[in-house]
Motif scaffolding. Structure first.
Motif, short mmCIF file in Angstrom:
data_model
loop_
_atom_site.label_atom_id
_atom_site.label_comp_id
_atom_site.label_asym_id
_atom_site.label_seq_id
_atom_site.Cartn_x
_atom_site.Cartn_y
_atom_site.Cartn_z
N PHE A 7 0.71 -1.25 0.45
CA PHE A 7 0.12 0.01 -0.42
C PHE A 7 1.17 0.74 -0.19
N GLY A 8 0.90 2.09 -1.54
CA GLY A 8 1.27 3.48 -1.02
C GLY A 8 3.29 2.73 -2.17
N LEU A 9 2.77 3.11 -3.09
CA LEU A 9 3.70 3.38 -3.87
C LEU A 9 4.37 4.25 -4.08
N GLY A 10 4.74 4.86 -3.21
CA GLY A 10 5.64 6.38 -2.89
C GLY A 10 7.73 6.57 -3.01
N TYR A 11 7.87 7.37 -2.85
CA TYR A 11 9.45 7.25 -2.36
C TYR A 11 9.51 5.26 -1.73
N SER A 12 9.63 5.54 -0.72
CA SER A 12 10.07 4.05 -0.30
C SER A 12 9.36 2.95 -0.74
N GLY A 13 8.00 3.05 -0.87
CA GLY A 13 7.05 1.95 -1.04
C GLY A 13 7.61 1.03 -3.27
N SER A 31 -1.24 3.14 -5.99
CA SER A 31 -1.03 4.20 -6.24
C SER A 31 -2.22 5.40 -6.43
N ARG A 32 -2.84 6.30 -5.93
CA ARG A 32 -3.72 7.35 -6.27
C ARG A 32 -3.64 8.09 -7.03
N LYS A 33 -2.01 8.19 -8.24
CA LYS A 33 -1.46 8.96 -9.21
C LYS A 33 -1.75 8.36 -10.30
N GLU A 34 -3.08 8.62 -11.69
CA GLU A 34 -2.85 7.58 -12.72
C GLU A 34 -1.27 7.64 -13.33
N THR A 66 2.60 -1.92 4.82
CA THR A 66 1.73 -0.24 4.41
C THR A 66 2.91 0.35 4.58
N CYS A 67 2.75 1.59 3.22
CA CYS A 67 4.02 2.73 4.12
C CYS A 67 3.01 3.58 3.68
N VAL A 68 1.50 3.98 4.11
CA VAL A 68 0.82 5.18 4.30
C VAL A 68 1.25 5.47 5.70
N LYS A 142 0.12 10.18 17.29
CA LYS A 142 -0.89 9.61 16.20
C LYS A 142 0.43 8.47 15.41
N ARG A 143 1.59 8.18 15.29
CA ARG A 143 2.47 7.18 14.65
C ARG A 143 2.19 5.54 15.91
N LEU A 144 1.77 5.83 16.78
CA LEU A 144 1.47 5.59 17.99
C LEU A 144 0.54 4.92 18.21
N ARG A 165 10.76 1.04 12.37
CA ARG A 165 10.49 1.86 13.38
C ARG A 165 11.55 2.50 12.77
N ILE A 166 11.61 3.86 11.29
CA ILE A 166 12.17 3.96 10.40
C ILE A 166 12.13 5.39 11.05
N ALA A 167 14.46 5.71 10.65
CA ALA A 167 14.48 7.49 10.98
C ALA A 167 14.54 7.84 9.30
N GLY A 168 15.12 8.45 8.92
CA GLY A 168 15.02 9.81 8.12
C GLY A 168 15.39 9.01 7.17
N ILE A 169 14.42 9.15 6.29
CA ILE A 169 14.83 8.31 4.85
C ILE A 169 15.48 9.19 3.48
N TYR A 170 16.93 8.73 2.68
CA TYR A 170 17.44 9.14 1.72
C TYR A 170 17.79 8.16 1.12
N GLY A 173 17.57 10.42 -5.11
CA GLY A 173 16.39 11.64 -5.83
C GLY A 173 15.91 11.92 -4.61
N ARG A 174 16.33 11.86 -3.18
CA ARG A 174 16.53 12.44 -2.02
C ARG A 174 17.11 12.41 -1.43
N ASN A 175 18.20 13.67 -1.54
CA ASN A 175 19.26 13.28 -0.38
C ASN A 175 19.77 15.91 -0.04
N1 LIG Z 1 10.48 10.09 4.63
C1 LIG Z 1 11.36 9.77 6.09
O1 LIG Z 1 11.69 10.40 6.37
C2 LIG Z 1 10.60 9.26 6.89
C3 LIG Z 1 11.16 8.71 8.22
C4 LIG Z 1 10.50 7.86 8.85
C5 LIG Z 1 8.94 6.73 8.51
N2 LIG Z 1 8.20 7.67 7.16
C6 LIG Z 1 6.89 6.25 6.78
O2 LIG Z 1 7.92 5.42 6.67
C7 LIG Z 1 6.30 5.90 5.29
C8 LIG Z 1 6.89 5.75 3.90
O3 LIG Z 1 7.79 7.39 3.43
P1 LIG Z 1 7.81 7.41 2.22
O4 LIG Z 1 9.37 8.96 2.48
O5 LIG Z 1 7.97 7.09 1.12
O6 LIG Z 1 6.64 7.88 2.74
P2 LIG Z 1 5.79 9.39 0.48
O7 LIG Z 1 6.48 9.06 -0.85
O8 LIG Z 1 5.35 10.07 0.74
O9 LIG Z 1 4.84 7.89 0.29
C9 LIG Z 1 3.60 7.52 1.01
C10 LIG Z 1 2.75 6.90 0.13
O10 LIG Z 1 1.43 6.71 1.29
C11 LIG Z 1 0.60 6.96 -0.26
N3 LIG Z 1 -0.34 7.45 0.46
C12 LIG Z 1 -0.09 8.54 1.49
N4 LIG Z 1 -1.49 8.38 2.13
C13 LIG Z 1 -2.33 7.81 1.26
C14 LIG Z 1 -4.26 8.25 1.77
N5 LIG Z 1 -4.80 8.83 2.20
N6 LIG Z 1 -4.29 7.20 1.03
C15 LIG Z 1 -3.68 6.26 0.38
N7 LIG Z 1 -2.08 6.17 0.41
C16 LIG Z 1 -1.80 7.44 0.33
C17 LIG Z 1 1.03 7.49 -1.15
O11 LIG Z 1 -0.22 7.72 -2.13
P3 LIG Z 1 -0.23 8.58 -3.16
O12 LIG Z 1 1.61 7.96 -4.32
O13 LIG Z 1 -0.87 7.87 -4.15
O14 LIG Z 1 0.04 9.66 -3.00
C18 LIG Z 1 2.64 7.22 -1.30
O15 LIG Z 1 2.44 6.40 -2.32
C19 LIG Z 1 5.77 6.62 5.33
O16 LIG Z 1 4.59 6.25 6.26
C20 LIG Z 1 6.35 7.81 6.03
O17 LIG Z 1 5.65 8.11 7.11
C21 LIG Z 1 9.18 8.24 6.40
#
Ligand SMILES: NC(=O)c1ccc[n+]([C@@H]2O[C@H](COP(=O)([O-])OP(=O)(O)OC[C@H]3O[C@@H](n4cnc5c(N)ncnc54)[C@H](OP(=O)(O)O)[C@@H]3O)[C@@H](O)[C@H]2O)c1
Length: 302
Positions: A7-13, A31-34, A66-68, A142-144, A165-170, A173-175
């Motif tokens: 769930f959630g093919l964003g940066y790390s997914g 993904s919610r993005k076409e 789930t990455c959401v 909220k996380r807890l 329990r993840i640290a700051g991701i880099y 493309g994100r650094n």
């Molecule tokens: N970035 C960090 O440094 C960091 C650190 C610790 C923990 N985390 C957590 O680790 C997870 C992954 O991080 P990331 O940086 O890869 O996150 P990301 O790039 O923002 O990806 C999050 C994904 O969740 C989906 N999403 C968000 N809200 C949603 C909703 N209401 N319904 C359906 N899908 C939803 C997004 O979908 P769409 O693609 O459709 O928008 C996206 O694919 C997240 O939970 C984040 O909070 C991140």
């Protein structure tokens, strides 16, 4: 065949999905993005809202990740009755709210959480046994709450749940290299707080190690060396051979409105996360033990 649903093919997914395909999983995700749904060759990408297809896929899923993140706004805290509160916590997570009833029988679940659940430990070490330091930030609360909701779901369905329990991701493309190069005159914040980080490739490796073992429990997913918030920025400038960017204090950033409240809240917490459990139980060998190793490799690639 093992079927991994993300769930959630964003940066790390997205990176997990591609790597899991190469590791032999059949991989589906949302993904919610076409446009994002058309970017993949091997991953079967579904719209989060396509309930029929998502539920069909969940019926066949052996490994769910789930990455959401939790919803940004909240109505939770006024509820006094425990059952109401449990339901409200589940509603704050989009996956549980929509598909919670279809997840309990999936053999292995993995929830992407965050080190924010520990709160501020004044620079002290935190491992998976460390209790949160209250009061937590809104992010931490909220996380807890989301972790609790996932734990209740797993307990009810008898599923194995792994909480990362993840640290700051880099990573690519994100650094900090990109931030230094692309910054248009905005200063960076300098604070006394230290932070752990994790390279996205190491995060993906940790999740695949956990998936193969069907590991359960809580794991800190972070590097070996916590460091100052601005350290990667200064190091990136050095690697790029450019002048060190301007740094401002947290107070100045607040006064000048340079950062959002959410970004500022990161600087209100300081802790050193330990990753021994990840290394020992998941047998993860980090490729990037600290931000320097990660940035050197990224600088060579660009
Ligand atoms: N970035 C960090 O440094 C960091 C650190 C610790 C923990 N985390 C957590 O680790 C997870 C992954 O991080 P990331 O940086 O890869 O996150 P990301 O790039 O923002 O990806 C999050 C994904 O969740 C989906 N999403 C968000 N809200 C949603 C909703 N209401 N319904 C359906 N899908 C939803 C997004 O979908 P769409 O693609 O459709 O928008 C996206 O694919 C997240 O939970 C984040 O909070 C991140």
């Amino acid at each position: 065949m093992s079927v991994l649903f993300c769930f959630g093919l964003g940066y790390s997914g997205a990176r997990l999905a591609r790597r899991a395909c190469r590791a032999g999983f059949r991989v589906l995700g949302t993904s919610r993005k076409e446009h994002a749904r058309k970017e993949y060759k091997d991953v079967e990408v579904l719209s989060f809202d396509d309930e029929e297809r998502v539920r069909w896929a969940l019926d066949r899923t052996t490994h769910l990740v789930t990455c959401v993140p939790p919803h940004k706004t909240s109505e939770t805290n006024n509820k006094k009755d425990k059952k109401d509160k449990d339901e409200e916590e589940a509603r704050e997570d989009a996956v549980l709210a929509r598909y919670g009833d279809a997840l309990g029988k999936i053999p292995w679940l993995c929830y992407y959480s965050s080190l924010s659940v520990y709160g501020d430990h004044g620079g002290g070490e935190v491992d998976e046994e460390t209790a949160p330091a209250f009061p937590l930030s809104v992010r931490g609360e909220k996380r807890l709450a989301a972790e609790r909701a996932w734990q209740r779901l797993a307990t009810r369905g008898g599923a194995r749940l792994c909480v990362m329990r993840i640290a700051g991701i880099y990573g690519e493309g994100r650094n900090a290299l990109l931030r230094v190069r692309d910054k248009k005159g905005k200063p960076f914040v300098e604070s006394a707080g230290v932070f752990n980080r994790i390279h996205v490739d190491d995060l993906v490796e940790a999740v695949l190690c956990a998936a193969r073992k069907r590991a359960t429990g809580i794991f800190n997913i972070c590097d070996d060396v916590p460091s100052l918030s601005h350290a990667p920025i200064l190091y990136a400038a050095k690697l790029l051979g450019v002048e060190a960017p301007e740094l401002v204090s947290v107070e100045e950033a607040r006064t000048r409105g340079l950062l959002s409240e959410m970004a500022l809240s990161f600087h209100g917490e300081c802790k050193r996360a330990k990753n021994g459990k990840m290394r020992k139980e998941l047998e993860v060998a980090l490729r990037y033990a600290d931000y320097r190793a990660g940035l050197i490799e990224l600088a060579q690639r660009t």
